[in-house]
Design a protein around this motif. Structure first.
Motif, PDB file in Angstrom:
ATOM      1  N   ARG A 253      40.790  40.210  46.569  1.00  0.00           N
ATOM      2  CA  ARG A 253      39.482  39.538  46.550  1.00  0.00           C
ATOM      3  C   ARG A 253      38.866  39.602  45.159  1.00  0.00           C
ATOM      4  NH1 ARG A 253      35.632  42.634  50.051  1.00  0.00           N
ATOM      5  NH2 ARG A 253      35.059  43.715  48.123  1.00  0.00           N
ATOM      6  N   ARG A 254      38.940  40.754  44.524  1.00  0.00           N
ATOM      7  CA  ARG A 254      38.369  40.890  43.176  1.00  0.00           C
ATOM      8  C   ARG A 254      39.076  39.974  42.184  1.00  0.00           C
ATOM      9  NH1 ARG A 254      37.759  47.535  43.146  1.00  0.00           N
ATOM     10  NH2 ARG A 254      35.788  47.591  44.319  1.00  0.00           N
ATOM     11  N   ALA A 255      40.404  39.847  42.342  1.00  0.00           N
ATOM     12  CA  ALA A 255      41.146  38.962  41.440  1.00  0.00           C
ATOM     13  C   ALA A 255      40.811  37.500  41.726  1.00  0.00           C
ATOM     14  CB  ALA A 255      42.641  39.209  41.601  1.00  0.00           C
ATOM     15  N   ARG A 256      40.745  37.166  43.004  1.00  0.00           N
ATOM     16  CA  ARG A 256      40.465  35.775  43.393  1.00  0.00           C
ATOM     17  C   ARG A 256      39.088  35.341  42.895  1.00  0.00           C
ATOM     18  NH1 ARG A 256      40.976  36.667  48.300  1.00  0.00           N
ATOM     19  NH2 ARG A 256      38.796  36.618  49.011  1.00  0.00           N
ATOM     20  N   LYS A 257      38.115  36.239  42.970  1.00  0.00           N
ATOM     21  CA  LYS A 257      36.747  35.913  42.567  1.00  0.00           C
ATOM     22  C   LYS A 257      36.452  36.297  41.120  1.00  0.00           C
ATOM     23  CE  LYS A 257      34.734  36.253  47.199  1.00  0.00           C
ATOM     24  NZ  LYS A 257      33.652  36.869  48.018  1.00  0.00           N
ATOM     25  N   GLN A 258      37.471  36.849  40.438  1.00  0.00           N
ATOM     26  CA  GLN A 258      37.312  37.274  39.039  1.00  0.00           C
ATOM     27  C   GLN A 258      36.067  38.150  38.881  1.00  0.00           C
ATOM     28  OE1 GLN A 258      37.360  33.646  36.697  1.00  0.00           O
ATOM     29  NE2 GLN A 258      39.514  33.266  37.145  1.00  0.00           N
ATOM     30  N   GLU A 259      36.009  39.191  39.714  1.00  0.00           N
ATOM     31  CA  GLU A 259      34.822  40.029  39.747  1.00  0.00           C
ATOM     32  C   GLU A 259      34.668  40.912  38.513  1.00  0.00           C
ATOM     33  OE1 GLU A 259      34.601  42.135  43.442  1.00  0.00           O
ATOM     34  OE2 GLU A 259      34.378  40.302  44.625  1.00  0.00           O
ATOM     35  N   HIS A 260      35.761  41.167  37.808  1.00  0.00           N
ATOM     36  CA  HIS A 260      35.665  41.854  36.521  1.00  0.00           C
ATOM     37  C   HIS A 260      36.880  41.458  35.684  1.00  0.00           C
ATOM     38  CE1 HIS A 260      38.701  44.966  37.543  1.00  0.00           C
ATOM     39  NE2 HIS A 260      38.172  44.930  38.751  1.00  0.00           N
ATOM     40  N   PRO A 261      36.855  41.673  34.375  1.00  0.00           N
ATOM     41  CA  PRO A 261      37.898  41.140  33.495  1.00  0.00           C
ATOM     42  C   PRO A 261      39.309  41.635  33.807  1.00  0.00           C
ATOM     43  CG  PRO A 261      35.972  41.800  32.219  1.00  0.00           C
ATOM     44  CD  PRO A 261      35.746  42.284  33.615  1.00  0.00           C
ATOM     45  N   ARG A 262      39.446  42.825  34.395  1.00  0.00           N
ATOM     46  CA  ARG A 262      40.783  43.381  34.638  1.00  0.00           C
ATOM     47  C   ARG A 262      41.201  43.255  36.106  1.00  0.00           C
ATOM     48  NH1 ARG A 262      41.580  49.215  32.177  1.00  0.00           N
ATOM     49  NH2 ARG A 262      43.736  48.611  32.649  1.00  0.00           N
ATOM     50  N   ALA A 263      40.529  42.412  36.854  1.00  0.00           N
ATOM     51  CA  ALA A 263      40.752  42.353  38.298  1.00  0.00           C
ATOM     52  C   ALA A 263      42.185  41.948  38.638  1.00  0.00           C
ATOM     53  CB  ALA A 263      39.760  41.388  38.946  1.00  0.00           C
ATOM     54  N   LEU A 264      42.700  40.928  37.990  1.00  0.00           N
ATOM     55  CA  LEU A 264      44.071  40.490  38.277  1.00  0.00           C
ATOM     56  C   LEU A 264      45.079  41.546  37.846  1.00  0.00           C
ATOM     57  CD1 LEU A 264      45.872  38.214  39.369  1.00  0.00           C
ATOM     58  CD2 LEU A 264      45.957  37.278  37.035  1.00  0.00           C
ATOM     59  N   GLU A 266      44.566  44.776  37.735  1.00  0.00           N
ATOM     60  CA  GLU A 266      44.522  45.894  38.677  1.00  0.00           C
ATOM     61  C   GLU A 266      45.231  45.559  39.979  1.00  0.00           C
ATOM     62  OE1 GLU A 266      40.822  48.709  37.377  1.00  0.00           O
ATOM     63  OE2 GLU A 266      40.553  47.445  39.153  1.00  0.00           O
ATOM     64  N   LEU A 267      45.148  44.313  40.427  1.00  0.00           N
ATOM     65  CA  LEU A 267      45.903  43.901  41.612  1.00  0.00           C
ATOM     66  C   LEU A 267      47.395  44.049  41.375  1.00  0.00           C
ATOM     67  CD1 LEU A 267      46.275  42.584  44.405  1.00  0.00           C
ATOM     68  CD2 LEU A 267      46.106  40.346  43.257  1.00  0.00           C
ATOM     69  N   GLU A 268      47.872  43.569  40.239  1.00  0.00           N
ATOM     70  CA  GLU A 268      49.309  43.672  39.937  1.00  0.00           C
ATOM     71  C   GLU A 268      49.731  45.137  39.839  1.00  0.00           C
ATOM     72  OE1 GLU A 268      52.700  41.978  36.808  1.00  0.00           O
ATOM     73  OE2 GLU A 268      50.567  41.685  36.374  1.00  0.00           O
TER      74      GLU A 268
END
Length: 478
Positions: A253-264, A266-268
């Motif tokens: 969800r954080r990556a999809r909504k780009q909630e912070h610069p490192r969201a994607l 952190e998901l990976e």
């Protein structure tokens, strides 16, 4: 990679924390990101929002005057722990919540993780105290050790270890009654061949109590009708990891909504860590991330379908199979509101607040919803990879067929058939629903068929000769 750490082996029995300490290897805390807003000393007990990072350092709250209740002799043998270790002062101290004196390189601080909440495939954020979803997570579960022992990695987590930032105002404690149930259920399920977290130890406080809802004597109420004082306990559960589908959802969800610069990123990191912890040897570590993601989805689909078929095989109902109670490693994670079928009820539900969607024979459908949430969480990693994204969609859409195949294989085995007989199964379900029948005794006695059907009759709570169940004996003779 973790292979070097996992090569360590214990050739002798571990009799003290001093001997266990060199096996400590905190891969999650060493390789993933700490919450930037965390306190290094782990004194972090008030509910608050956690916006990023994979874990929060938390110091467990020890129970007062701990007393030994039980340990799993079977798991101790697997870990090469001497039985005497469970009663030793340093072990009791650590696994009743006091990390202040653990030997190096053991950590004097534990950790808790955040996750999202999806109920039957629908994500909820409003129940979070902050109405953002950033306050959900391990509210009373604190991991205190990750160790490589005899070629396997184990995480040890205190349930009832006190407040964390995710406690949502609760006391962070567990009581002896529910802790005993969980301890016994984990080891029972393991003995039945069902993938599950395990029980290590159980300690109770001689002096500390908390108030909990419970039933008054003779009550037939649906819900608890009084508050009682119960002794506080800490049980330690063990698994290769405690990564949940809900955790992947949170970072997805954080990556999809780009909630912070490192969201994607952190998901990976979390997905690759999951593969290292739970699918090492199944997924080639040298492959590119998009390929790994596809392989992960396929492997988890197989494990999840097999797990739920095993649940139904033994009559187990999870009761509250939300995504946060679904282990991404494909094993039984949390024994909160659970139960085992006695009288066969297709819609048996052990939790008064659970709803029919998590009922006994609805568990395959609930698993499908959790798998959908799992795949949705992975999608941001494949946004620029059309082929792999199409494969992920195909894997998700194929879950019902995989689940049905697992169920048919399981039912065939329970019935002693080489292949699944659809018509026979339908008639059997009708018979078992109408009579009613004891789910466990029926299938245990079925092993005496076809030589003699008399033993199986005792599993029915009503006579097969009663009106309304005519023809039942004829069906059993087929």
């Amino acid at each position: 990679m973790m292979d070097n750490q996992l090569s360590r082996e214990s050739s002798l029995e571990v009799t003290s924390l001093e001997e266990l300490a060199p096996m400590a290897d905190y891969s999650l805390m060493n390789r993933l990101n700490c919450d930037p807003g965390a306190t290094p000393d782990g004194v972090d007990f008030r509910p608050r929002q956690v916006f990023s990072g994979h874990y929060v350092p938390v110091r467990p709250t020890p129970i007062e005057t701990p007393e030994y209740v039980a340990h799993s002799e079977g798991l101790f043998r697997e870990l090469c722990f001497a039985d005497s270790l469970a009663r030793s002062d340093d072990f009791v101290r650590m696994f009743s919540g006091d990390l202040s004196l653990v030997p190096e390189p053991m950590s004097k601080v534990g950790w808790a993780c955040g996750y999202a909440l999806s109920i039957y495939g629908t994500e909820y954020t409003q129940q979070c105290p902050f109405q953002t979803g950033n306050g959900y997570g391990d509210g009373r579960a604190i991991s205190v050790l990750e160790a490589a022992i005899n070629g396997r990695r184990w995480e040890m987590q205190l349930k009832g270890g006190g407040r964390t930032p995710y406690c949502r105002g609760a006391d962070g404690r567990a009581v002896l009654r529910s802790s005993v149930r969980e301890f016994l259920a984990q080891e029972h399920m393991h003995a039945l061949g069902v993938p599950t977290s395990r029980s290590l130890s159980l300690y109770v406080s001689k002096t500390e109590t908390v108030r909990r809802p419970w039933y008054s004597e003779g009550s037939h109420a649906r819900d608890p009708d009084q508050l009682i004082s119960e002794p506080v306990a800490i049980s330690t559960r063990v698994a290769p990891s405690f990564i949940r589908v809900g955790q992947l959802e949170l970072f997805g969800r954080r990556a999809r909504k780009q909630e912070h610069p490192r969201a994607l990123e952190e998901l990976e990191q979390l997905v690759l860590h999951l593969i290292d912890r739970e699918y090492n040897g199944v997924i080639d570590q040298t492959l590119a991330t998009p390929t790994k993601v596809v392989m992960l989805a396929r492997a988890f689909r197989s494990r999840l379908a097999s797990l739920v078929a095993n649940w139904i095989r033994v009559g187990y109902c999870q009761g509250n199979f939300n995504s946060d109670n679904c282990a991404a490693g494909g094993f039984t994670l949390d024994y909160g509101p659970f139960g085992f079928c006695e009288v066969f009820e297709p819609f048996y539900q052990p939790w008064t607040g659970g709803g029919q969607h998590f009922a006994f024979l609805n568990q395959p459908a609930a698993a499908e919803r959790n798998f959908k949430s799992f795949c949705s969480a992975l999608r941001p990693l494949l946004d620029d990879h059309e082929d792999e994204l199409a494969q992920l969609d195909e894997i998700q859409q194929g879950f019902p067929d995989v689940m049905q195949a697992e169920m048919q294989t399981m039912w065939s085995a329970k019935l002693g058939l080489e292949t699944f007989d659809t018509e026979l199964f339908k008639q059997l379900m009708m018979l078992m629903t109408q009579t009613p029948v004891d789910y466990t005794v029926f299938f245990r006695e079925l092993s005496s068929i076809p030589d003699d059907i008399e033993p199986i009759k005792k599993s029915f709570y009503r006579s097969l000769d009663e009106p309304g169940i005519a023809g039942s004996e004829a069906l059993l003779e087929r």
